[in-house]
Design a protein around this motif. Structure first.
Motif, short mmCIF file in Angstrom:
data_model
loop_
_atom_site.label_atom_id
_atom_site.label_comp_id
_atom_site.label_asym_id
_atom_site.label_seq_id
_atom_site.Cartn_x
_atom_site.Cartn_y
_atom_site.Cartn_z
N ILE A 1 -2.42 2.08 4.99
CA ILE A 1 -1.06 2.45 4.63
C ILE A 1 -1.05 3.96 4.51
O ILE A 1 -1.66 4.53 3.61
CB ILE A 1 -0.62 1.81 3.30
CG1 ILE A 1 -0.83 0.30 3.33
CG2 ILE A 1 0.84 2.14 3.00
CD1 ILE A 1 -0.68 -0.38 1.97
N ALA B 1 9.85 -2.13 7.02
CA ALA B 1 9.81 -2.29 5.56
C ALA B 1 9.15 -3.59 5.13
O ALA B 1 8.43 -3.63 4.12
CB ALA B 1 11.23 -2.21 5.00
N ASP C 1 1.47 6.88 4.05
CA ASP C 1 2.87 7.11 3.69
C ASP C 1 3.67 5.85 3.98
O ASP C 1 3.38 4.80 3.42
CB ASP C 1 3.41 8.35 4.40
CG ASP C 1 2.78 9.64 3.88
OD1 ASP C 1 2.28 9.63 2.74
OD2 ASP C 1 2.78 10.64 4.61
N GLU C 2 4.64 5.91 4.90
CA GLU C 2 5.47 4.73 5.17
C GLU C 2 4.92 3.86 6.29
O GLU C 2 5.41 2.75 6.52
CB GLU C 2 6.89 5.17 5.54
CG GLU C 2 7.60 5.95 4.45
CD GLU C 2 7.65 5.19 3.14
OE1 GLU C 2 7.94 3.98 3.16
OE2 GLU C 2 7.37 5.80 2.08
N ALA C 3 3.92 4.33 7.00
CA ALA C 3 3.39 3.58 8.15
C ALA C 3 2.27 2.64 7.74
O ALA C 3 1.48 2.92 6.83
CB ALA C 3 2.87 4.56 9.21
N VAL C 4 2.20 1.51 8.44
CA VAL C 4 1.10 0.55 8.27
C VAL C 4 0.36 0.47 9.59
O VAL C 4 0.96 0.22 10.64
CB VAL C 4 1.63 -0.84 7.87
CG1 VAL C 4 0.47 -1.85 7.80
CG2 VAL C 4 2.36 -0.78 6.54
N ARG D 1 5.48 -3.24 5.53
CA ARG D 1 5.00 -2.34 4.47
C ARG D 1 4.84 -3.11 3.16
O ARG D 1 3.85 -2.95 2.45
CB ARG D 1 5.96 -1.16 4.31
CG ARG D 1 5.68 -0.28 3.10
CD ARG D 1 4.31 0.36 3.12
NE ARG D 1 4.00 1.00 1.85
CZ ARG D 1 4.29 2.27 1.57
NH1 ARG D 1 4.88 3.03 2.48
NH2 ARG D 1 3.98 2.77 0.40
N THR D 2 5.80 -3.96 2.83
CA THR D 2 5.70 -4.77 1.60
C THR D 2 4.49 -5.69 1.66
O THR D 2 3.75 -5.83 0.68
CB THR D 2 6.99 -5.59 1.40
OG1 THR D 2 8.09 -4.70 1.23
CG2 THR D 2 6.87 -6.49 0.18
N ASP E 1 0.62 -0.13 14.78
CA ASP E 1 1.20 0.50 13.60
C ASP E 1 2.72 0.44 13.64
O ASP E 1 3.34 0.41 14.70
CB ASP E 1 0.72 1.95 13.44
CG ASP E 1 1.06 2.84 14.61
OD1 ASP E 1 2.17 3.40 14.62
OD2 ASP E 1 0.23 2.99 15.53
N ALA F 1 1.74 -5.20 3.36
CA ALA F 1 0.55 -4.37 3.24
C ALA F 1 0.32 -3.93 1.80
O ALA F 1 -0.81 -3.89 1.32
CB ALA F 1 0.65 -3.16 4.17
N ASP F 2 1.40 -3.59 1.10
CA ASP F 2 1.29 -3.21 -0.30
C ASP F 2 0.69 -4.35 -1.12
O ASP F 2 -0.19 -4.13 -1.97
CB ASP F 2 2.68 -2.86 -0.87
CG ASP F 2 3.21 -1.52 -0.38
OD1 ASP F 2 2.40 -0.71 0.11
OD2 ASP F 2 4.43 -1.30 -0.47
N ASP G 1 6.45 1.17 10.88
CA ASP G 1 7.02 1.57 9.59
C ASP G 1 8.07 0.56 9.11
O ASP G 1 8.90 0.87 8.26
CB ASP G 1 7.62 2.97 9.67
CG ASP G 1 8.71 3.10 10.74
OD1 ASP G 1 9.04 2.08 11.38
OD2 ASP G 1 9.23 4.21 10.93
#
Length: 262
Positions: free
Chosen positions: A212, A237, A214-217, A240-241, A233, A243-244, A235
């Motif tokens: 992760i 959302a 910044d905003e990219a996964v 991203r969630t 890769d 991945a978080d 970005d």
């Protein structure tokens, strides 16, 4: 079902039909506007509009044509189908390496993803892609079965300059590989001593390498023998969630690294 397939065939046989219905589902258009936006001839436009009127997909008020409620339903549904097919075609070359049991989000969220594959002239392209993301990110979190030398160098440089915060969860085998090389061990020790850096390790067999930045996964996709075959890769959302949540789960289960044990 046969009737529905016939309607799908009706639309797919003419890109003009798809485009015109999509435009009319968005907002009213005159004939002149439709010709300008689609490049369709007047005879073709007349046939398309007539076919749509027969199906009650469009309605006319003065010189404006607009989609009916069912016309918008068809346009939106067909647009979603096109997006699914386009996404599938994009992922087809790498689908065999996607860890489907771990990627719990809808794959439609990879529609805008960037896929990087090795080539004869750029065999290291997937690694270079993640290095590029790391080189420009101010906040980085990684879950990975490996920590390659190039990524280590970039993270060490960025965090040392105070330009990046870094957290990493690595497999024990990844930490062992660095600790067994005297130069890489020294660089890892220096990185761990840097402000804004936290590294943990896990005995678990991590199923993928996820970064992760910044905003990219960013994901490394590897084959059964462990060789990286592609990088992906996005970005998006939703991704991203996901991945978080993956990182948090692995971080909480991992232990701090103590290189003296290696």
């Amino acid at each position: 079902m046969e009737s529905a397939l016939e309607e799908i065939e009706f639309l797919t046989l003419s890109p003009n039909r798809v485009r015109i219905l999509s435009l009319l589902a968005t907002e009213p258009h005159t004939r002149r506007e439709l010709v300008a936006e689609t490049g369709a001839s007047q005879p073709t436009l007349s046939r398309v509009l007539s076919d749509f009127e027969e199906r009650n997909w469009i309605t006319r008020e003065n010189s404006d044509y607009t989609a009916t409620a069912t016309g918008r339903l068809v346009a939106n549904g067909f647009g979603e189908l096109l997006s699914v097919i386009e996404t599938e075609a994009k992922l087809r070359p790498v689908v065999r390496w996607l860890p489907a049991d771990v990627l719990t989000f809808d794959l439609s969220h990879l529609a805008e993803a960037t896929i990087t594959m090795p080539t004869q002239v750029r065999p290291n392209a997937p690694v270079k892609r993640v290095v590029s993301l790391l080189s420009n990110a101010s906040d980085v979190r990684i879950v990975s079965y490996a920590f390659n030398e190039q990524s280590l160098a970039v993270v060490q440089k960025r965090t040392g300059a105070g330009d990046q915060q870094f957290k990493g969860v690595f497999s024990k085998s990844a930490i062992d590989a660095l600790a067994d090389d005297s130069q890489l061990r020294m660089r890892l020790e220096a990185l761990m001593a840097t402000e804004g850096v936290e590294i943990r390790m896990t005995d678990d067999d991590l199923p993928l390498a996820a970064t992760i930045a910044d905003e990219a996964v960013h994901l490394f996709l590897r084959d059964d023998s462990g060789l990286v075959q592609a990088a992906l890769d996005t970005d998006d959302a939703v991704v991203r969630t996901w991945a978080d949540e993956l990182f948090t789960e692995q971080w909480e289960a991992a232990e701090p690294v103590t290189l003296g044990e290696h």
